[in-house]
Enzyme design. Structure first.
Site, PDB file in Angstrom:
ATOM      1  N   ARG A   1      12.346  13.068 -12.956  1.00 22.69           N
ATOM      2  CA  ARG A   1      12.382  14.470 -13.058  1.00 22.69           C
ATOM      3  C   ARG A   1      13.407  14.910 -12.235  1.00 22.69           C
ATOM      4  O   ARG A   1      14.012  15.971 -12.610  1.00 22.69           O
ATOM      5  CB  ARG A   1      10.789  14.669 -12.565  1.00 22.69           C
TER       6      ARG A   1
ATOM      7  N   ASN B   1       6.385  25.855  -9.502  1.00 20.52           N
ATOM      8  CA  ASN B   1       7.330  24.622  -9.856  1.00 20.52           C
ATOM      9  C   ASN B   1       8.240  24.039  -8.623  1.00 20.52           C
ATOM     10  O   ASN B   1       8.241  24.671  -7.503  1.00 20.52           O
ATOM     11  CB  ASN B   1       8.564  25.528 -10.560  1.00 20.52           C
TER      12      ASN B   1
ATOM     13  N   HIS C   1       4.259  24.531  -4.091  1.00 19.70           N
ATOM     14  CA  HIS C   1       3.787  23.216  -4.115  1.00 19.70           C
ATOM     15  C   HIS C   1       5.105  22.263  -3.956  1.00 19.70           C
ATOM     16  O   HIS C   1       5.286  20.942  -4.275  1.00 19.70           O
ATOM     17  CB  HIS C   1       3.519  23.002  -5.746  1.00 19.70           C
TER      18      HIS C   1
ATOM     19  N   CYS D   1       5.591   8.695   8.674  1.00 17.94           N
ATOM     20  CA  CYS D   1       5.812   9.402   9.869  1.00 17.94           C
ATOM     21  C   CYS D   1       6.188  10.790   9.632  1.00 17.94           C
ATOM     22  O   CYS D   1       6.257  11.641  10.485  1.00 17.94           O
ATOM     23  CB  CYS D   1       6.833   8.563  10.648  1.00 17.94           C
TER      24      CYS D   1
ATOM     25  N   CYS E   1      11.332   3.595   5.217  1.00 11.03           N
ATOM     26  CA  CYS E   1      11.871   4.541   6.326  1.00 11.03           C
ATOM     27  C   CYS E   1      12.326   3.694   7.763  1.00 11.03           C
ATOM     28  O   CYS E   1      11.784   2.731   7.932  1.00 11.03           O
ATOM     29  CB  CYS E   1      10.492   5.241   6.977  1.00 11.03           C
TER      30      CYS E   1
ATOM     31  N   GLY F   1       4.364  32.247 -17.227  1.00 11.60           N
ATOM     32  CA  GLY F   1       4.339  30.631 -17.559  1.00 11.60           C
ATOM     33  C   GLY F   1       3.560  29.955 -16.771  1.00 11.60           C
ATOM     34  O   GLY F   1       3.783  28.742 -16.699  1.00 11.60           O
TER      35      GLY F   1
ATOM     36  N   SER G   1      -0.771  28.174 -16.618  1.00  9.25           N
ATOM     37  CA  SER G   1      -2.021  28.143 -17.338  1.00  9.25           C
ATOM     38  C   SER G   1      -2.955  28.906 -16.525  1.00  9.25           C
ATOM     39  O   SER G   1      -4.219  28.970 -16.751  1.00  9.25           O
ATOM     40  CB  SER G   1      -2.182  26.805 -17.797  1.00  9.25           C
TER      41      SER G   1
ATOM     42  N   PRO H   1       3.471  32.823 -24.030  1.00  6.09           N
ATOM     43  CA  PRO H   1       3.205  33.009 -25.395  1.00  6.09           C
ATOM     44  C   PRO H   1       2.131  32.470 -25.908  1.00  6.09           C
ATOM     45  O   PRO H   1       1.468  32.764 -26.935  1.00  6.09           O
ATOM     46  CB  PRO H   1       4.453  32.035 -26.140  1.00  6.09           C
TER      47      PRO H   1
ATOM     48  N   ALA I   1       9.332  33.481 -21.993  1.00  8.66           N
ATOM     49  CA  ALA I   1      10.052  34.192 -20.592  1.00  8.66           C
ATOM     50  C   ALA I   1      11.336  34.546 -21.050  1.00  8.66           C
ATOM     51  O   ALA I   1      11.876  35.639 -20.656  1.00  8.66           O
ATOM     52  CB  ALA I   1       9.948  33.075 -19.348  1.00  8.66           C
TER      53      ALA I   1
END
Ligand code: BV8
Length: 252
Positions: free
Chosen positions: A78, A109, A126, A137, A159, A199, A201, A226, A243
């Site tokens: 991603r 987002n 988020h 840690c 780490c 945008g 839900s 939409p 959008a």
């Protein structure tokens, strides 16, 4: 002009009137904000390697405990996808609105498309794909840019301070939201002269409660989507359009 076009034109006029008072604008965005940039929404069918996975199953501490290397590979995929995705006309319209009024973006987002379009006040309720921390840690970690090579398993870096692993600094289902971002988001919504919800839900809480908070505070709420969403009576005007198509007109 089709009925849909006429309805959209009439709704846009009503929405522009609701925004005409000037004053601070709060823009609440969800995954649909980035859809026209080529970033799949949570409800889109996932593509390629991930088409058989439900994002809500992967974005959890349980998934991390069960298969850390798969979750890490999904987030690195991603990160790479978003880093190659351009902000769309919707992101640019939100950023340009800062030229004539105060705008605060509150986004679910974890991408950086609002910032790359030029928005200067963005609260990520988020978290962010591009921040990482030790899962033990909590110290920040810097794994560097992801590779483009598709893979569905990838071991995260260890780490240096102990036996933890690098994890994405995002909020998984069942995890608390970052208090500073959440408190700033509540202030932005309750202090706005209008709220534009783009945008989403409207199914994931507590982010989904923000439009209701605005409506209960007597603040006009405009929805850009939409499709259908979980938002209902709290919305004063629903602009049934993407959008990137409607925000440049709405926020001009
Ligand atoms: C919490 C980051 C307190 C990671 C995300 C049981 C136990 C624990 C908690 C719960 C529980 N039951 C319920 C909960 C609360 C839970 C929740 O709400 N669950 C839902 C599923 C019911 N929430 C939480 O867990 C939150 N924390 O409550 O802490 C707590 C703690 C412990 C115990 C109790 C309470 C944390 C939630 C955050 C999860 N992390 N993301 C990552 O990204 O990998 S959520 C993630 O999914 C997104 O951030 C976003 O929030 C959500 C996806 O929603 P949308 O953005 O709306 O996207 P979606 O695909 O759904 O919709 C897209 C929309 O766009 C559509 O409507 C479509 O029509 C539209 N669209 C498409 N194209 C366009 C468009 N619109 C405009 N233009 C277009 N072109």
């Amino acid at each position: 002009m089709s009925t849909d076009d006429r309805d959209l034109r009439d709704a846009l006029s009503k929405a522009r009137r609701a925004l005409s008072g000037g004053g601070p604008l709060a823009v609440l965005s969800g995954a649909g904000m980035s859809a026209e940039s080529g970033v799949p929404t949570f409800r889109d069918a996932q593509t390629g390697l991930w088409e058989r996975y439900d994002p809500t199953e992967l974005a959890t501490p349980e998934a991390w405990r069960h298969d850390r290397d798969r979750v890490w590979a999904w987030y690195r995929w991603r990160e790479h996808l978003v880093s190659t995705a351009p902000p769309n006309a919707g992101h640019t319209a939100v950023a340009r609105a800062e030229r004539h009024r105060q705008v605060v973006v509150v986004t679910q987002n974890v991408d950086d498309l609002h910032e790359r379009a030029g928005s200067t006040v963005v609260h990520h309720v988020h978290g962010s794909l591009f921040a990482h921390r030790c899962d033990t840690c909590g110290e920040p970690m810097h794994p560097g840019p992801p590779s483009a090579a598709p893979t569905d398993h990838l071991e995260p870096p260890r780490c240096p301070r102990g036996d933890g692993w690098a994890r994405p600094d995002v909020v998984w289902f069942g995890e608390m939201l970052p208090s500073a971002a959440w408190e700033a988001s509540v202030s932005a919504v309750t202090g706005a002269s209008a709220v534009v919800v783009v945008g989403t839900s409207g199914l994931v809480h507590p982010a989904a409660s923000l439009p209701t908070l605005a409506a209960e505070t007597g603040i006009p709420v405009i929805e850009v989507n939409p499709g259908p969403s979980g938002l209902g009576r709290e919305v004063d005007v629903h602009l049934r359009a993407p959008a990137g198509r409607v925000l440049p007109d709405l926020l001009a």
